[in-house]
Scaffold this active site. Sequence first.
Site, PDB file in Angstrom:
ATOM      1  N   LEU A   1       6.610  -4.911  -7.360  1.00 21.32           N
ATOM      2  CA  LEU A   1       6.807  -6.352  -7.115  1.00 21.32           C
ATOM      3  C   LEU A   1       5.524  -7.128  -7.406  1.00 21.32           C
ATOM      4  O   LEU A   1       5.401  -8.291  -7.040  1.00 21.32           O
ATOM      5  CB  LEU A   1       7.227  -6.574  -5.650  1.00 21.32           C
ATOM      6  CG  LEU A   1       8.549  -5.915  -5.248  1.00 21.32           C
ATOM      7  CD1 LEU A   1       8.786  -6.003  -3.746  1.00 21.32           C
ATOM      8  CD2 LEU A   1       9.701  -6.552  -6.010  1.00 21.32           C
ATOM      9  N   GLY A   2       4.577  -6.475  -8.043  1.00 17.25           N
ATOM     10  CA  GLY A   2       3.312  -7.150  -8.377  1.00 17.25           C
ATOM     11  C   GLY A   2       2.187  -6.800  -7.427  1.00 17.25           C
ATOM     12  O   GLY A   2       1.060  -7.256  -7.608  1.00 17.25           O
ATOM     13  N   GLY A   3       2.472  -6.021  -6.378  1.00 14.54           N
ATOM     14  CA  GLY A   3       1.418  -5.590  -5.455  1.00 14.54           C
ATOM     15  C   GLY A   3       0.831  -6.750  -4.683  1.00 14.54           C
ATOM     16  O   GLY A   3       1.563  -7.540  -4.080  1.00 14.54           O
ATOM     17  N   PHE A   4      -0.514  -6.863  -4.742  1.00 16.94           N
ATOM     18  CA  PHE A   4      -1.193  -7.889  -3.943  1.00 16.94           C
ATOM     19  C   PHE A   4      -1.020  -9.287  -4.542  1.00 16.94           C
ATOM     20  O   PHE A   4      -1.320 -10.275  -3.885  1.00 16.94           O
ATOM     21  CB  PHE A   4      -2.681  -7.536  -3.802  1.00 16.94           C
ATOM     22  CG  PHE A   4      -2.903  -6.247  -3.053  1.00 16.94           C
ATOM     23  CD1 PHE A   4      -2.708  -6.177  -1.677  1.00 16.94           C
ATOM     24  CD2 PHE A   4      -3.278  -5.084  -3.717  1.00 16.94           C
ATOM     25  CE1 PHE A   4      -2.885  -4.988  -0.978  1.00 16.94           C
ATOM     26  CE2 PHE A   4      -3.462  -3.888  -3.032  1.00 16.94           C
ATOM     27  CZ  PHE A   4      -3.267  -3.836  -1.663  1.00 16.94           C
TER      28      PHE A   4
ATOM     29  N   TYR B   1      -4.571   5.472   3.000  1.00 14.80           N
ATOM     30  CA  TYR B   1      -4.073   4.207   3.552  1.00 14.80           C
ATOM     31  C   TYR B   1      -4.458   4.134   5.034  1.00 14.80           C
ATOM     32  O   TYR B   1      -3.897   4.829   5.873  1.00 14.80           O
ATOM     33  CB  TYR B   1      -2.554   4.079   3.387  1.00 14.80           C
ATOM     34  CG  TYR B   1      -2.074   4.171   1.945  1.00 14.80           C
ATOM     35  CD1 TYR B   1      -2.931   3.887   0.875  1.00 14.80           C
ATOM     36  CD2 TYR B   1      -0.770   4.533   1.640  1.00 14.80           C
ATOM     37  CE1 TYR B   1      -2.497   3.971  -0.433  1.00 14.80           C
ATOM     38  CE2 TYR B   1      -0.330   4.598   0.324  1.00 14.80           C
ATOM     39  CZ  TYR B   1      -1.202   4.327  -0.707  1.00 14.80           C
ATOM     40  OH  TYR B   1      -0.774   4.411  -2.012  1.00 14.80           O
TER      41      TYR B   1
ATOM     42  N   PHE C   1       3.172  -0.986  -7.479  1.00 19.94           N
ATOM     43  CA  PHE C   1       3.190  -2.450  -7.614  1.00 19.94           C
ATOM     44  C   PHE C   1       4.473  -2.922  -8.326  1.00 19.94           C
ATOM     45  O   PHE C   1       4.419  -3.770  -9.237  1.00 19.94           O
ATOM     46  CB  PHE C   1       1.952  -2.961  -8.367  1.00 19.94           C
ATOM     47  CG  PHE C   1       0.637  -2.779  -7.649  1.00 19.94           C
ATOM     48  CD1 PHE C   1       0.597  -2.524  -6.282  1.00 19.94           C
ATOM     49  CD2 PHE C   1      -0.575  -2.866  -8.332  1.00 19.94           C
ATOM     50  CE1 PHE C   1      -0.622  -2.358  -5.615  1.00 19.94           C
ATOM     51  CE2 PHE C   1      -1.789  -2.712  -7.677  1.00 19.94           C
ATOM     52  CZ  PHE C   1      -1.815  -2.453  -6.323  1.00 19.94           C
TER      53      PHE C   1
END
Length: 288
Positions: free
Chosen positions: A215-218, A64, A213
């Site tokens: 929360l769904g990521g991107f 990252y 993810f």
Amino acid sequence: MSSTSLPGGTWTLGDLTVTRFGYGAMQLAGPGVMGPPADPDGALAVLREAVALGVTHIDTSDAYGPHVTNELIRAALHPYPQALHIVTKVGATRDPQGGWPPARQPAQLRRAVHENLTNLGLDVLDLVNLRLGDAQGPRPGSLAEAFGTLADLRQEGLIRHLGVSNATAEQVVEAQQIAPVVCVQNLYNLAYRQDDALIDALAEQGVAYVPFFPLGGFSPLQSAALSAVAARLDATPMSVALAWLLHRSPNILLIPGTSSVAHLRENVVGAGLALSDEDLAELDKIGR
Ligand SMILES: NC(=O)c1ccc[n+]([C@@H]2O[C@H](COP(=O)([O-])OP(=O)(O)OC[C@H]3O[C@@H](n4cnc5c(N)ncnc54)[C@H](OP(=O)(O)O)[C@@H]3O)[C@@H](O)[C@H]2O)c1
């Protein structure tokens, strides 16, 4: 808020007790998870707030930034509180275009473990996940050489516990034949439920499942059914999605990512949302 009052309580990874509500640090790097954040002080504040809220599990990787997130964690929190456990991952690097090429040769893994130790300012890493597959998801194939290298580093005393990430169910079994696996970190959320059977199998074995993810990521989770339940409960879809994961199985640990102190606080409260049987039944249909 103390650790024990965080939603979901605690879980034991090997001999390490962590709050089931953790924090995923990937969003602290710059755009595309490359370079420094636009607001470094804001990033440090998010990390300090996570610990102040009682979070004892932070998920990171030297990929990252690269290195940026680990350096921020060190700057914000070193010397670390005794209860805090930092989970890192190795097995992927970054290219100049922001891609995530694999780096799973033994020499690359050894270097990555040493870089994580340096960048985090630690003598021993609490937990290292071997990241498998690629950006499209898990790929079949033996992990023996790569996981064996991490098992050797564990024997050498540089790592306490091991996990796998972006792994198939077969690779989890293969890893368990080489060394103990305390967690599996794969893509999973209310709408993407490829690992339902794996989660249940790991729960029976007492192995943690850590959805990335959540929360769904991107691409934030979007679903009419999710919005309907959220509206009925006067809550946000994010809160419902996190609370649903905590209800889904006791071995699920949360590592939602955010670069915002306000979102972090919202997520802590949201994950504690009570869901009725009716809510759960409606939500269960989304990803089936
Ligand atoms: N093993 C792997 O291969 C792998 C891959 C990806 C990620 N991970 C790990 O999983 C962790 C979680 O994944 P992630 O951070 O990519 O995705 P995520 O947790 O699903 O979603 C993060 C996104 O949600 C937004 N968000 C969070 N809370 C919010 C709220 N209350 N209201 C509105 N928006 C909110 C964040 O934006 P704001 O910053 O604006 O809040 C961010 O864009 C990462 O930090 C990383 O540690 C692992």
